[in-house]
Motif scaffolding. Structure first.
Motif, short mmCIF file in Angstrom:
data_model
loop_
_atom_site.label_atom_id
_atom_site.label_comp_id
_atom_site.label_asym_id
_atom_site.label_seq_id
_atom_site.Cartn_x
_atom_site.Cartn_y
_atom_site.Cartn_z
N LYS A 81 0.84 -1.21 0.00
CA LYS A 81 0.00 0.00 0.00
C LYS A 81 0.86 1.25 0.00
O LYS A 81 0.41 2.33 -0.33
N ARG A 82 2.11 1.08 0.48
CA ARG A 82 3.07 2.19 0.42
C ARG A 82 4.33 1.68 -0.24
O ARG A 82 4.70 0.52 -0.04
N LEU A 92 4.07 -2.47 -11.20
CA LEU A 92 2.68 -2.50 -11.66
C LEU A 92 1.89 -1.75 -10.60
O LEU A 92 2.09 -1.98 -9.40
N THR A 93 1.00 -0.84 -11.00
CA THR A 93 0.25 -0.09 -9.99
C THR A 93 -1.23 -0.06 -10.33
O THR A 93 -1.62 -0.20 -11.50
N ALA A 94 -2.05 0.09 -9.29
CA ALA A 94 -3.50 0.21 -9.48
C ALA A 94 -4.05 1.11 -8.37
O ALA A 94 -3.52 1.14 -7.26
N LYS A 95 -5.09 1.84 -8.72
CA LYS A 95 -5.73 2.72 -7.73
C LYS A 95 -6.81 1.93 -7.00
O LYS A 95 -7.58 1.20 -7.62
N GLU A 104 -8.29 7.36 -1.64
CA GLU A 104 -7.78 6.51 -2.72
C GLU A 104 -6.29 6.26 -2.50
O GLU A 104 -5.55 7.18 -2.21
N ASN A 105 -5.91 5.00 -2.61
CA ASN A 105 -4.49 4.66 -2.46
C ASN A 105 -4.01 3.97 -3.72
O ASN A 105 -4.79 3.36 -4.44
N GLU A 106 -2.69 4.06 -3.92
CA GLU A 106 -2.11 3.33 -5.04
C GLU A 106 -1.42 2.09 -4.49
O GLU A 106 -0.60 2.20 -3.58
N ILE A 107 -1.79 0.94 -5.03
CA ILE A 107 -1.13 -0.29 -4.60
C ILE A 107 -0.13 -0.70 -5.68
O ILE A 107 -0.32 -0.36 -6.86
N SER A 108 0.90 -1.42 -5.27
CA SER A 108 1.91 -1.77 -6.27
C SER A 108 2.58 -3.11 -6.00
O SER A 108 2.65 -3.58 -4.86
N VAL A 109 3.04 -3.69 -7.09
CA VAL A 109 3.82 -4.93 -7.06
C VAL A 109 4.94 -4.77 -8.09
O VAL A 109 4.71 -4.20 -9.16
N SER A 110 6.10 -5.26 -7.75
CA SER A 110 7.20 -5.20 -8.71
C SER A 110 6.91 -6.11 -9.91
O SER A 110 6.44 -7.24 -9.73
N LYS A 111 7.24 -5.63 -11.09
CA LYS A 111 7.04 -6.44 -12.31
C LYS A 111 7.84 -7.75 -12.25
O LYS A 111 7.52 -8.71 -12.95
N LYS A 112 8.86 -7.74 -11.41
CA LYS A 112 9.70 -8.93 -11.25
C LYS A 112 8.91 -10.12 -10.71
O LYS A 112 9.21 -11.27 -10.99
N ASN A 138 -6.56 -5.89 -11.43
CA ASN A 138 -5.96 -4.97 -12.41
C ASN A 138 -4.44 -5.17 -12.50
O ASN A 138 -3.87 -5.12 -13.59
N LEU A 139 -3.81 -5.39 -11.34
CA LEU A 139 -2.35 -5.63 -11.36
C LEU A 139 -2.02 -6.88 -12.17
O LEU A 139 -1.08 -6.90 -12.95
N VAL A 140 -2.83 -7.93 -11.96
CA VAL A 140 -2.59 -9.20 -12.66
C VAL A 140 -2.73 -8.99 -14.16
O VAL A 140 -1.88 -9.42 -14.96
N GLU A 141 -3.79 -8.29 -14.55
CA GLU A 141 -4.04 -8.11 -15.98
C GLU A 141 -3.02 -7.17 -16.62
O GLU A 141 -2.61 -7.37 -17.77
N GLU A 142 -2.58 -6.17 -15.84
CA GLU A 142 -1.53 -5.27 -16.32
C GLU A 142 -0.25 -6.05 -16.62
O GLU A 142 0.50 -5.72 -17.54
N ALA A 143 -0.03 -7.11 -15.84
CA ALA A 143 1.18 -7.93 -16.03
C ALA A 143 1.05 -8.88 -17.22
O ALA A 143 2.02 -9.53 -17.61
N GLY A 144 -0.16 -8.98 -17.77
CA GLY A 144 -0.39 -9.95 -18.85
C GLY A 144 -0.61 -11.35 -18.31
O GLY A 144 -0.51 -12.35 -19.02
N ALA A 145 -0.90 -11.43 -17.01
CA ALA A 145 -1.19 -12.72 -16.37
C ALA A 145 -2.71 -12.90 -16.29
O ALA A 145 -3.47 -12.01 -16.68
N GLU A 146 -3.11 -14.08 -15.79
CA GLU A 146 -4.54 -14.40 -15.76
C GLU A 146 -5.02 -14.58 -14.32
O GLU A 146 -4.35 -15.23 -13.51
#
Ligand code: G4P
Length: 198
Positions: A81-82, A92-95, A104-112, A138-146
Protein backbone atom coordinates in the motif's frame (compact mmCIF):
# COMPACT_ATOMS: atom_id res chain seq x y z
CA UNK A 1 -21.92 -24.97 9.50
CA UNK A 2 -18.32 -24.99 8.27
CA UNK A 3 -15.28 -24.65 10.54
CA UNK A 4 -14.78 -20.98 9.75
CA UNK A 5 -18.38 -20.03 10.44
CA UNK A 6 -18.01 -21.72 13.82
CA UNK A 7 -14.85 -19.74 14.58
CA UNK A 8 -16.53 -16.49 13.51
CA UNK A 9 -19.55 -17.13 15.72
CA UNK A 10 -17.31 -17.94 18.67
CA UNK A 11 -14.72 -15.18 18.23
CA UNK A 12 -16.31 -12.52 16.06
CA UNK A 13 -18.03 -9.36 17.19
CA UNK A 14 -20.47 -7.30 15.14
CA UNK A 15 -19.15 -3.80 15.88
CA UNK A 16 -22.00 -2.30 13.87
CA UNK A 17 -24.32 -3.55 11.15
CA UNK A 18 -21.43 -3.00 8.70
CA UNK A 19 -18.25 -4.09 10.48
CA UNK A 20 -17.18 -7.47 11.85
CA UNK A 21 -14.29 -7.59 14.31
CA UNK A 22 -12.16 -10.72 14.06
CA UNK A 23 -9.00 -9.55 15.79
CA UNK A 24 -8.38 -12.79 17.65
CA UNK A 25 -7.57 -14.94 14.62
CA UNK A 26 -7.29 -12.86 11.42
CA UNK A 27 -6.74 -9.11 11.71
CA UNK A 28 -4.39 -8.68 14.65
CA UNK A 29 -3.59 -11.88 16.51
CA UNK A 30 -3.40 -14.73 13.98
CA UNK A 31 -4.50 -18.28 14.72
CA UNK A 32 -2.13 -20.49 12.69
CA UNK A 33 -4.40 -23.53 12.94
CA UNK A 34 -7.38 -21.63 11.57
CA UNK A 35 -5.16 -20.13 8.85
CA UNK A 36 -3.84 -23.57 7.95
CA UNK A 37 -7.37 -24.88 7.43
CA UNK A 38 -8.21 -21.79 5.38
CA UNK A 39 -5.15 -22.41 3.20
CA UNK A 40 -6.07 -26.07 2.76
CA UNK A 41 -9.58 -25.13 1.70
CA UNK A 42 -8.37 -22.59 -0.90
CA UNK A 43 -5.91 -25.19 -2.21
CA UNK A 44 -8.68 -27.81 -2.48
CA UNK A 45 -10.91 -25.39 -4.41
CA UNK A 46 -8.20 -24.29 -6.87
CA UNK A 47 -5.91 -27.36 -7.05
CA UNK A 48 -6.90 -28.28 -10.61
CA UNK A 49 -6.50 -24.74 -11.98
CA UNK A 50 -2.74 -24.77 -12.59
CA UNK A 51 -2.11 -21.88 -10.20
CA UNK A 52 1.45 -20.52 -10.45
CA UNK A 53 1.20 -17.72 -7.87
CA UNK A 54 -0.91 -16.39 -5.02
CA UNK A 55 -1.42 -12.62 -4.92
CA UNK A 56 -2.72 -10.70 -1.92
CA UNK A 57 -2.46 -7.26 -0.31
CA UNK A 58 -0.75 -6.32 2.92
CA UNK A 59 -1.31 -6.87 5.76
CA UNK A 60 -4.15 -9.21 6.75
CA UNK A 61 -4.23 -11.05 3.43
CA UNK A 62 -0.72 -12.38 3.96
CA UNK A 63 -1.38 -15.08 6.57
CA UNK A 64 -4.12 -16.97 4.69
CA UNK A 65 -2.16 -16.53 1.45
CA UNK A 66 1.02 -18.04 2.82
CA UNK A 67 -0.93 -21.08 3.99
CA UNK A 68 -2.59 -21.45 0.58
CA UNK A 69 0.75 -21.00 -1.19
CA UNK A 70 2.29 -23.68 1.02
CA UNK A 71 -0.51 -26.11 0.19
CA UNK A 72 -0.37 -25.36 -3.54
CA UNK A 73 3.43 -25.28 -3.64
CA UNK A 74 3.59 -21.83 -5.25
CA UNK A 75 5.07 -18.45 -4.20
CA UNK A 76 3.01 -15.71 -2.60
CA UNK A 77 3.39 -12.05 -3.52
CA UNK A 78 1.70 -9.22 -1.68
CA UNK A 79 0.82 -5.84 -3.11
CA UNK A 80 2.11 -2.94 -1.06
CA UNK A 81 0.00 0.00 0.00
CA UNK A 82 3.07 2.19 0.42
CA UNK A 83 6.22 2.11 -1.63
CA UNK A 84 9.05 0.43 0.26
CA UNK A 85 12.60 1.76 0.39
CA UNK A 86 13.89 -1.22 -1.54
CA UNK A 87 11.15 -1.19 -4.16
CA UNK A 88 12.80 0.10 -7.30
CA UNK A 89 12.59 -0.53 -11.00
CA UNK A 90 9.40 -1.23 -12.79
CA UNK A 91 6.20 -1.40 -10.80
CA UNK A 92 2.68 -2.50 -11.66
CA UNK A 93 0.25 -0.09 -9.99
CA UNK A 94 -3.50 0.21 -9.48
CA UNK A 95 -5.73 2.72 -7.73
CA UNK A 96 -7.88 1.41 -4.87
CA UNK A 97 -10.62 3.45 -3.24
CA UNK A 98 -11.30 2.58 0.40
CA UNK A 99 -14.91 3.07 1.46
CA UNK A 100 -14.00 2.71 5.14
CA UNK A 101 -11.17 5.23 4.98
CA UNK A 102 -12.74 7.38 2.26
CA UNK A 103 -9.44 7.77 0.43
CA UNK A 104 -7.78 6.51 -2.72
CA UNK A 105 -4.49 4.66 -2.46
CA UNK A 106 -2.11 3.33 -5.04
CA UNK A 107 -1.13 -0.29 -4.60
CA UNK A 108 1.91 -1.77 -6.27
CA UNK A 109 3.82 -4.93 -7.06
CA UNK A 110 7.20 -5.20 -8.71
CA UNK A 111 7.04 -6.44 -12.31
CA UNK A 112 9.70 -8.93 -11.25
CA UNK A 113 7.18 -10.93 -9.19
CA UNK A 114 4.16 -10.95 -11.49
CA UNK A 115 4.80 -12.00 -15.07
CA UNK A 116 2.86 -12.58 -18.27
CA UNK A 117 1.50 -16.11 -18.53
CA UNK A 118 1.09 -16.66 -14.78
CA UNK A 119 -2.13 -18.10 -13.43
CA UNK A 120 -2.93 -16.19 -10.28
CA UNK A 121 -5.12 -16.97 -7.30
CA UNK A 122 -6.04 -13.69 -5.59
CA UNK A 123 -6.64 -14.02 -1.85
CA UNK A 124 -7.88 -11.47 0.68
CA UNK A 125 -9.13 -11.52 4.25
CA UNK A 126 -12.35 -9.53 3.65
CA UNK A 127 -14.50 -8.85 0.61
CA UNK A 128 -16.54 -5.72 1.25
CA UNK A 129 -17.04 -3.33 -1.69
CA UNK A 130 -14.53 -5.22 -3.80
CA UNK A 131 -12.23 -2.28 -4.44
CA UNK A 132 -9.09 -4.00 -3.18
CA UNK A 133 -9.99 -7.18 -5.08
CA UNK A 134 -10.52 -5.28 -8.33
CA UNK A 135 -7.24 -3.40 -7.82
CA UNK A 136 -5.42 -6.71 -7.40
CA UNK A 137 -7.10 -8.09 -10.54
CA UNK A 138 -5.96 -4.97 -12.41
CA UNK A 139 -2.35 -5.63 -11.36
CA UNK A 140 -2.59 -9.20 -12.66
CA UNK A 141 -4.04 -8.11 -15.98
CA UNK A 142 -1.53 -5.27 -16.32
CA UNK A 143 1.18 -7.93 -16.03
CA UNK A 144 -0.39 -9.95 -18.85
CA UNK A 145 -1.19 -12.72 -16.37
CA UNK A 146 -4.54 -14.40 -15.76
CA UNK A 147 -6.82 -14.24 -12.70
CA UNK A 148 -7.81 -17.85 -11.97
CA UNK A 149 -10.21 -16.66 -9.28
CA UNK A 150 -10.58 -15.15 -5.85
CA UNK A 151 -10.24 -16.80 -2.47
CA UNK A 152 -11.92 -14.75 0.21
CA UNK A 153 -11.77 -15.63 3.90
CA UNK A 154 -14.84 -13.60 4.96
CA UNK A 155 -17.28 -12.09 2.49
CA UNK A 156 -19.82 -9.51 3.59
CA UNK A 157 -22.55 -10.58 1.21
CA UNK A 158 -24.69 -7.54 2.00
CA UNK A 159 -22.08 -5.30 0.38
CA UNK A 160 -21.38 -5.05 -3.33
CA UNK A 161 -17.98 -6.77 -3.74
CA UNK A 162 -19.12 -10.23 -4.80
CA UNK A 163 -21.53 -8.89 -7.42
CA UNK A 164 -18.84 -6.62 -8.89
CA UNK A 165 -16.41 -9.53 -9.25
CA UNK A 166 -19.01 -11.93 -10.70
CA UNK A 167 -20.12 -9.28 -13.17
CA UNK A 168 -16.55 -9.14 -14.48
CA UNK A 169 -16.64 -12.90 -14.97
CA UNK A 170 -14.34 -13.87 -12.10
CA UNK A 171 -14.72 -17.01 -10.01
CA UNK A 172 -15.28 -16.10 -6.35
CA UNK A 173 -14.84 -18.61 -3.52
CA UNK A 174 -15.62 -17.23 -0.07
CA UNK A 175 -15.13 -19.52 2.91
CA UNK A 176 -17.68 -17.67 5.05
CA UNK A 177 -20.43 -15.46 3.66
CA UNK A 178 -21.90 -13.06 6.19
CA UNK A 179 -25.52 -12.23 5.36
CA UNK A 180 -26.09 -9.70 8.11
CA UNK A 181 -24.54 -8.10 11.18
CA UNK A 182 -27.74 -6.41 12.34
CA UNK A 183 -28.62 -6.15 16.04
CA UNK A 184 -25.23 -7.47 17.10
CA UNK A 185 -25.86 -10.93 15.69
CA UNK A 186 -23.92 -12.59 12.90
CA UNK A 187 -25.83 -14.55 10.25
CA UNK A 188 -24.50 -16.43 7.23
CA UNK A 189 -25.74 -17.25 3.78
CA UNK A 190 -24.94 -20.13 1.43
CA UNK A 191 -25.52 -20.02 -2.34
CA UNK A 192 -27.63 -16.91 -1.92
CA UNK A 193 -30.19 -19.03 -0.07
CA UNK A 194 -31.48 -18.42 3.39
CA UNK A 195 -29.60 -16.60 6.09
CA UNK A 196 -28.96 -18.58 9.24
CA UNK A 197 -27.00 -18.48 12.48
CA UNK A 198 -26.68 -20.56 15.60
P1 G4P B 1 -12.96 -3.14 -0.20
O1 G4P B 1 -11.50 -3.19 -0.46
O2 G4P B 1 -13.60 -4.52 -0.33
O3 G4P B 1 -13.68 -2.14 -1.03
O4 G4P B 1 -13.16 -2.77 1.29
P2 G4P B 1 -12.99 -1.43 2.16
O5 G4P B 1 -12.31 -0.36 1.37
O6 G4P B 1 -14.33 -1.16 2.71
O7 G4P B 1 -12.02 -2.00 3.26
C1 G4P B 1 -10.81 -1.42 3.64
C2 G4P B 1 -10.15 -2.22 4.74
O8 G4P B 1 -11.10 -2.64 5.73
C3 G4P B 1 -9.47 -3.49 4.30
O9 G4P B 1 -8.43 -3.80 5.18
C4 G4P B 1 -10.61 -4.53 4.50
O10 G4P B 1 -10.10 -5.84 4.57
C5 G4P B 1 -11.14 -4.06 5.80
N1 G4P B 1 -12.53 -4.42 6.11
C6 G4P B 1 -13.64 -4.17 5.38
N2 G4P B 1 -14.74 -4.58 6.04
C7 G4P B 1 -14.31 -5.12 7.21
C8 G4P B 1 -14.98 -5.71 8.32
O11 G4P B 1 -16.20 -5.85 8.40
N3 G4P B 1 -14.18 -6.14 9.35
C9 G4P B 1 -12.83 -6.03 9.32
N4 G4P B 1 -12.15 -6.50 10.37
N5 G4P B 1 -12.16 -5.46 8.29
C10 G4P B 1 -12.91 -5.02 7.25
P3 G4P B 1 -7.14 -2.92 5.41
O12 G4P B 1 -7.42 -1.54 5.88
O13 G4P B 1 -6.36 -3.00 4.15
O14 G4P B 1 -6.45 -3.64 6.62
P4 G4P B 1 -5.31 -4.72 6.76
O15 G4P B 1 -5.41 -5.69 5.62
O16 G4P B 1 -4.02 -3.97 6.72
O17 G4P B 1 -5.59 -5.39 8.06
Amino acid sequence: MNFLEEVILKEGQALSDQVLKVDSFLNHQIDPQVMQKVGQEFARLYRSEGITKVLTIESSGIAPSVMAGLELGVPVVFARKRKSLTQNGDLLTAKVYSFTKEEENEISVSKKWLKAGEKVLVIDDFLAHGEAALGLANLVEEAGAEVAGFGIVIEKSFQSGREKLLKKGYRVESLARVASLSNGSITFTRNGQEAWSL
